[in-house]
Design a protein around this motif. Structure first.
Motif, short mmCIF file in Angstrom:
data_model
loop_
_atom_site.label_atom_id
_atom_site.label_comp_id
_atom_site.label_asym_id
_atom_site.label_seq_id
_atom_site.Cartn_x
_atom_site.Cartn_y
_atom_site.Cartn_z
N SER A 72 0.83 -1.20 0.00
CA SER A 72 0.00 0.00 0.00
C SER A 72 0.86 1.26 0.00
O SER A 72 1.87 1.32 0.71
N PHE A 74 -1.78 3.58 6.53
CA PHE A 74 -2.16 2.36 7.23
C PHE A 74 -2.31 2.72 8.71
O PHE A 74 -1.40 3.32 9.29
N ALA A 127 -6.82 -0.36 6.52
CA ALA A 127 -5.77 -0.52 5.50
C ALA A 127 -6.35 -0.44 4.11
O ALA A 127 -7.55 -0.71 3.89
N TYR A 178 -5.12 -1.94 0.36
CA TYR A 178 -4.16 -2.77 -0.35
C TYR A 178 -4.25 -2.47 -1.84
O TYR A 178 -5.33 -2.55 -2.44
#
Length: 230
Positions: free
Chosen positions: A22, A26, A63, A65
């Protein structure tokens, strides 16, 4: 059991590791939770582990991704208690929201209660994410800016249920982390309204993240059939 990585773009099977990359922020928050309050979120067959008298550990993870990951999606994980079963200890995953159907399918093989949701992800000038299902807002999470960051690994084990099978899994993320503060707002009609994870004691904001999801996944035993939530 296979310890191979899942092929990009596929639904990972049990035992396959999910790659995670990523370029977005986060977030992970840790909080002391009253054990009496946490019991409402934890199945009776799991023992809540105290870390202080009357307190257990809760966590929230947010998060995104992206390119290079097994699957590209956003994710919010709610973990209201540290629990033990079959000689293993991990954070209990009570709620998990994503915006990718394949992630839902793969996560449910691991016992994660994944549900579809929409993520309104605002990265700049301040980090703010609103998670919704249809017209209903589940929660809004915002973090304060972080200036000093240091590279290290962060993560840990979780426990989940696939049917009556208890599953132990572990995930870890390497990023440039800094301390932050999280502001979490949950509407009274949200399924998360009874959650006490609204004021993390310790929170980290990470950038340039990479890591592995569902490492060391294994079945660790079976709860009694029909084990209810307390």
């Amino acid at each position: 059991m296979s310890r191979s990585y899942a092929e990009p773009g596929t639904v990972p099977q049990f035992g396959e590791i999910w790659r995670a990359y990523s370029d977005q922020t986060f977030l992970m928050g840790l909080q002391l939770v009253d054990i009496d309050q946490a019991r409402a979120w934890v199945p009776d067959g799991l023992k809540i582990v105290p870390i202080l008298p009357g307190k257990t550990l809760g966590s929230l993870l947010l998060a995104s991704y992206g390119a290079g990951s097994t699957l590209a999606y956003h994710e919010c994980i709610v973990m209201p208690a540290l629990v033990a079963f079959g000689g293993s200890i991990g954070l209990w995953v009570s709620h998990l929201y994503v915006d990718d159907e394949r992630s839902c399918s793969g996560g449910r093989l691991l016992g994660y209660p994944k549900e579809m949701a929409t993520f309104d992800w605002q990265e700049d000038p301040t980090h703010r994410v609103t998670i919704s299902q249809g017209d209903a807002t589940l929660c809004t999470i915002a973090s304060t800016p972080t200036t000093r960051r240091f590279p290290f690994w962060l993560g840990g084990p979780t426990l989940s249920l696939a049917g009556d099978d208890a599953i132990f899994s572990a995930s870890r993320f390497h990023a440039h982390y800094g301390r932050t503060r999280l502001a979490i707002k949950i509407p009274p009609d949200s399924p998360l309204a009874a959650s006490t994870l609204t004021a993390p004691t310790l929170a980290f904001s990470g950038s340039h993240m990479h890591g592995n999801l569902a490492e060391f996944a294994r079945r660790i035993g079976r709860l009694p059939v029909g084990t209810p939530i307390s």
